[in-house]
Design an enzyme around this catalytic site. Structure first.
Site, PDB file in Angstrom:
ATOM      1  N   GLY A   1       0.783  -1.231   0.000  1.00  0.00           N
ATOM      2  CA  GLY A   1       0.000   0.000   0.000  1.00  0.00           C
ATOM      3  C   GLY A   1       0.811   1.274   0.000  1.00  0.00           C
ATOM      4  O   GLY A   1       0.222   2.360  -0.024  1.00  0.00           O
TER       5      GLY A   1
ATOM      6  N   GLU B   1       4.506  -6.028   1.473  1.00  0.00           N
ATOM      7  CA  GLU B   1       4.258  -6.494   0.097  1.00  0.00           C
ATOM      8  C   GLU B   1       3.753  -5.365  -0.799  1.00  0.00           C
ATOM      9  O   GLU B   1       2.596  -5.364  -1.222  1.00  0.00           O
ATOM     10  CB  GLU B   1       3.305  -7.686   0.098  1.00  0.00           C
ATOM     11  CG  GLU B   1       2.093  -7.519   0.980  1.00  0.00           C
ATOM     12  CD  GLU B   1       1.244  -8.777   1.040  1.00  0.00           C
ATOM     13  OE1 GLU B   1       1.802  -9.867   1.196  1.00  0.00           O
ATOM     14  OE2 GLU B   1       0.010  -8.637   0.924  1.00  0.00           O
ATOM     15  N   PRO B   2       4.633  -4.415  -1.093  1.00  0.00           N
ATOM     16  CA  PRO B   2       4.238  -3.309  -1.958  1.00  0.00           C
ATOM     17  C   PRO B   2       4.143  -3.700  -3.433  1.00  0.00           C
ATOM     18  O   PRO B   2       4.928  -4.524  -3.910  1.00  0.00           O
ATOM     19  CB  PRO B   2       5.381  -2.301  -1.769  1.00  0.00           C
ATOM     20  CG  PRO B   2       6.560  -3.152  -1.420  1.00  0.00           C
ATOM     21  CD  PRO B   2       6.020  -4.321  -0.641  1.00  0.00           C
ATOM     22  N   GLY B   3       3.188  -3.109  -4.133  1.00  0.00           N
ATOM     23  CA  GLY B   3       3.086  -3.299  -5.575  1.00  0.00           C
ATOM     24  C   GLY B   3       3.350  -1.972  -6.276  1.00  0.00           C
ATOM     25  O   GLY B   3       4.336  -1.784  -6.983  1.00  0.00           O
TER      26      GLY B   3
ATOM     27  N   CYS C   1     -16.983   4.688 -25.819  1.00  0.00           N
ATOM     28  CA  CYS C   1     -18.304   5.298 -25.715  1.00  0.00           C
ATOM     29  C   CYS C   1     -18.779   5.263 -24.259  1.00  0.00           C
ATOM     30  O   CYS C   1     -19.668   4.493 -23.901  1.00  0.00           O
ATOM     31  CB  CYS C   1     -19.267   4.547 -26.636  1.00  0.00           C
ATOM     32  SG  CYS C   1     -20.826   5.377 -26.755  1.00  0.00           S
ATOM     33  N   GLU C   2     -18.108   6.027 -23.434  1.00  0.00           N
ATOM     34  CA  GLU C   2     -18.424   6.139 -22.000  1.00  0.00           C
ATOM     35  C   GLU C   2     -18.104   7.565 -21.581  1.00  0.00           C
ATOM     36  O   GLU C   2     -17.001   8.066 -21.878  1.00  0.00           O
ATOM     37  CB  GLU C   2     -17.523   5.211 -21.161  1.00  0.00           C
ATOM     38  CG  GLU C   2     -17.835   3.756 -21.240  1.00  0.00           C
ATOM     39  CD  GLU C   2     -19.016   3.323 -20.374  1.00  0.00           C
ATOM     40  OE1 GLU C   2     -19.413   4.067 -19.453  1.00  0.00           O
ATOM     41  OE2 GLU C   2     -19.541   2.237 -20.647  1.00  0.00           O
TER      42      GLU C   2
ATOM     43  N   TYR D   1      -0.891  -0.862 -12.073  1.00  0.00           N
ATOM     44  CA  TYR D   1      -2.322  -1.001 -12.348  1.00  0.00           C
ATOM     45  C   TYR D   1      -2.711  -0.266 -13.637  1.00  0.00           C
ATOM     46  O   TYR D   1      -3.775   0.324 -13.737  1.00  0.00           O
ATOM     47  CB  TYR D   1      -3.148  -0.499 -11.154  1.00  0.00           C
ATOM     48  CG  TYR D   1      -2.750  -1.162  -9.857  1.00  0.00           C
ATOM     49  CD1 TYR D   1      -3.013  -2.507  -9.651  1.00  0.00           C
ATOM     50  CD2 TYR D   1      -2.073  -0.466  -8.852  1.00  0.00           C
ATOM     51  CE1 TYR D   1      -2.626  -3.147  -8.479  1.00  0.00           C
ATOM     52  CE2 TYR D   1      -1.683  -1.096  -7.683  1.00  0.00           C
ATOM     53  CZ  TYR D   1      -1.962  -2.436  -7.507  1.00  0.00           C
ATOM     54  OH  TYR D   1      -1.570  -3.068  -6.349  1.00  0.00           O
TER      55      TYR D   1
HETATM   56  C1  LIG Z   1      -3.072  -8.328  -0.213  1.00  0.00           C
HETATM   57  C2  LIG Z   1      -2.447  -7.212  -0.949  1.00  0.00           C
HETATM   58  N1  LIG Z   1      -1.142  -6.996  -0.801  1.00  0.00           N
HETATM   59  C3  LIG Z   1      -0.514  -6.001  -1.462  1.00  0.00           C
HETATM   60  C4  LIG Z   1      -1.196  -5.171  -2.333  1.00  0.00           C
HETATM   61  C5  LIG Z   1      -0.425  -4.133  -3.043  1.00  0.00           C
HETATM   62  O1  LIG Z   1      -0.883  -2.859  -2.823  1.00  0.00           O
HETATM   63  P1  LIG Z   1      -0.047  -1.651  -3.376  1.00  0.00           P
HETATM   64  O2  LIG Z   1       0.102  -1.815  -4.817  1.00  0.00           O
HETATM   65  O3  LIG Z   1      -0.845  -0.471  -3.017  1.00  0.00           O
HETATM   66  O4  LIG Z   1       1.266  -1.676  -2.667  1.00  0.00           O
HETATM   67  C6  LIG Z   1      -2.568  -5.349  -2.496  1.00  0.00           C
HETATM   68  C7  LIG Z   1      -3.335  -4.509  -3.427  1.00  0.00           C
HETATM   69  O5  LIG Z   1      -3.572  -4.870  -4.505  1.00  0.00           O
HETATM   70  C8  LIG Z   1      -3.208  -6.397  -1.797  1.00  0.00           C
HETATM   71  O6  LIG Z   1      -4.506  -6.611  -1.943  1.00  0.00           O
HETATM   72  N1  LIG Z   2      -6.064  -4.576  -4.531  1.00  0.00           N
HETATM   73  C1  LIG Z   2      -5.448  -3.402  -3.982  1.00  0.00           C
HETATM   74  C2  LIG Z   2      -5.947  -2.187  -4.642  1.00  0.00           C
HETATM   75  C3  LIG Z   2      -5.448  -2.024  -5.988  1.00  0.00           C
HETATM   76  C4  LIG Z   2      -5.673  -0.609  -6.417  1.00  0.00           C
HETATM   77  C5  LIG Z   2      -5.265  -0.408  -7.790  1.00  0.00           C
HETATM   78  N2  LIG Z   2      -6.030  -1.224  -8.705  1.00  0.00           N
HETATM   79  C6  LIG Z   2      -5.257   1.015  -8.204  1.00  0.00           C
HETATM   80  O1  LIG Z   2      -5.246   1.233  -9.399  1.00  0.00           O
HETATM   81  O2  LIG Z   2      -5.172   1.941  -7.384  1.00  0.00           O
HETATM   82  C7  LIG Z   2      -5.756  -3.288  -2.550  1.00  0.00           C
HETATM   83  O3  LIG Z   2      -6.653  -3.961  -2.135  1.00  0.00           O
HETATM   84  O4  LIG Z   2      -5.097  -2.541  -1.857  1.00  0.00           O
END
Ligand SMILES: Cc1ncc(COP(=O)(O)O)c(C=O)c1O
Ligand SMILES: N[C@H](CCC[C@H](N)C(=O)O)C(=O)O
Length: 422
Positions: free
Chosen positions: A242, A277-279, A350-351, A379
């Site tokens: 997050g 676990e950052p994405g 078309c939205e 994302y």
């Molecule tokens: C279980 C879990 N871990 C990690 C993440 C990664 O979140 P972020 O990309 O905000 O770091 C998410 C969100 O998609 C999640 O649902």
């Molecule tokens: N599954 C993630 C959210 C993903 C958010 C992402 N799809 C965006 O574009 O901001 C969570 O539960 O924290």
């Protein structure tokens, strides 16, 4: 990279859209056409390095869902992060990118039978993989398939944070077992599996003070839970991902070292290892989306710049009203002198919600201008769809390698009766 470089000016916490090499982006758009995702794999590696420097004793896992491309996964693996996967498909991708089972965590949310079947089958070859489970039913369903391996119990911390109500995961009943039932579920799981960790995730896009306070609360609760159930019997306590990045041009970057210190302090003393676990943090600023203006339409309120990318390529503005920086690479500070005015960048779908910005002060567009949309690495492509029968865009690395071919119209229809079969 030395520790100094990892933390210092050579590895700043955010790469702003204005810092991308305009000439290189123009070249890539010329060679590969638009809409086009450009991914800087070196920047992915830098972001991983900064995370490892901020959390030196932690297990840092990359949330694969943010960007699943093979080249990104290989870069992340080489940079030493593990893989946190949301589906069997993502687990497969992690294995294919060379992650060993010991570095793969499958976070199963209401897992379809097919996903569980596949993961249990792959477990034979990867006996060290971990399955994170957020419901007792999922434990039963794993046991029914003969699984007795590593399990982590996902807890609903009752604390949510994030950039939009739809991503404040920690407060949504869908995810994890209720906090006050967690100890009981862990006890049950210990009878049948090897319980190696507990997990919670507050949500996505933690940035301001309120989000950080929620993150600290969540971490403190997880520390308490771990001590209650015996932290010396756990390998790790995973407090989720997050970590946010600034989307507005003048937002400050997250102070990752401060977040790491606050996390450790809130967790308190534990025998188990901290896991995060950052994405988004790994990939957001490593990607831009390039799109070309094809229609310019002055209206009384705004100039509409019709572009060839839409919500099918980058869904976030339509889904979360998300702000993404937009730079005209042919005008203003990157090209011709132009007047500025309110500009609405609108896609071909078309939205009504298919706009990347509405009435934003930008150089007035000309037909043919190339626009770059910032922070598109997280994302972005992952949430692309073929709505309106729009083929998905191509992706190239900044170095010029094609990472994902542009989808064709035949590709869009190939699965349907009467569709193309090539
Ligand atoms: C279980 C879990 N871990 C990690 C993440 C990664 O979140 P972020 O990309 O905000 O770091 C998410 C969100 O998609 C999640 O649902
Ligand atoms: N599954 C993630 C959210 C993903 C958010 C992402 N799809 C965006 O574009 O901001 C969570 O539960 O924290």
């Amino acid at each position: 990279m030395s520790d100094e470089q990892l933390r210092g000016a050579e590895n700043p916490p955010i790469r702003r859209l204005a810092e991308w090499d305009v000439e290189r982006l123009r070249e890539l758009a010329g060679e590969h056409d638009t809409p086009l995702y450009v991914t800087d794999l070196d920047r992915v590696a830098e972001n991983c390095a900064r995370l490892r420097a901020a959390f030196p004793d932690a297990d840092v896992k990359y949330a694969v869902k943010a960007h699943t491309g093979r080249a990104v996964l290989e870069t992340v693996r080489e940079a030493g992060l593990d893989a946190e996967c949301a589906s069997a498909g993502e687990v497969r991708r992690a294995f294919d990118a060379g992650f060993p089972g010991a570095r793969v965590d499958y976070t199963a949310v209401n897992p379809p039978a097919r996903d569980l079947d596949s993961v249990v089958e792959w477990w034979d070859d990867h006996p060290d993989l971990t399955v994170t489970v957020g419901a007792r039913d999922t434990l039963d369903r794993l046991a029914e398939r003969g699984y007795d391996g590593r399990v982590c119990v996902r807890v609903n911390p009752g604390v949510g944070a994030g950039h939009h109500e739809k991503v404040r995961t920690g407060a949504a009943p869908k995810f994890g077992v209720p906090y006050d039932r967690a100890a009981e579920v862990v006890a049950d799981a210990r009878d049948r599996f090897e319980v190696v960790g507990v997990h919670a995730h507050a949500g996505s896009g933690i940035h301001g003070e309120a989000d950080l306070a929620a993150h600290r609360d969540l971490v403190a609760r997880m520390g308490e839970l771990a001590r209650e159930i015996g932290d010396d019997e756990l390998e790790f306590v995973d407090v989720g991902g997050g970590f946010g990045v600034p989307y507005h041009e003048d937002d400050p970057a997250l102070d990752l070292d401060a977040v790491a210190d606050a996390t450790r302090e809130a967790l308190g003393d534990l025998d188990a290892t901290l896991a995060v676990e950052p994405g988004r943090y790994v990939v957001a600023d490593a990607g831009v989306l390039l799109t070309r203006v094809n229609t310019v339409k002055p209206t009384p309120e705004t100039t509409v710049a019709g572009v060839d990318a839409g919500m099918t390529d980058l869904l976030r503005p339509a889904m979360y009203d998300a702000y993404h920086a937009i730079r005209n690479l042919d005008a203003g500070d990157a090209g011709d002198a132009r007047e500025t005015g309110p500009v609405t960048v609108a896609g071909p779908i078309c939205e009504t919600g298919d706009t990347f910005c509405d009435g934003r002060e930008l150089p007035l567009p000309d037909r043919g201008d190339l626009l770059a949309v910032g922070n598109a690495g997280a994302y972005g492509y992952e949430m692309a769809s073929t709505y309106n029968s729009r083929p998905r865009p191509a992706e190239v690395s900044l170095a010029g390698d094609v990472l994902r071919e542009r989808e064709t119209l035949a590709g869009v229809t190939k699965l349907e009766r009467g569709g193309a079969d090539e």
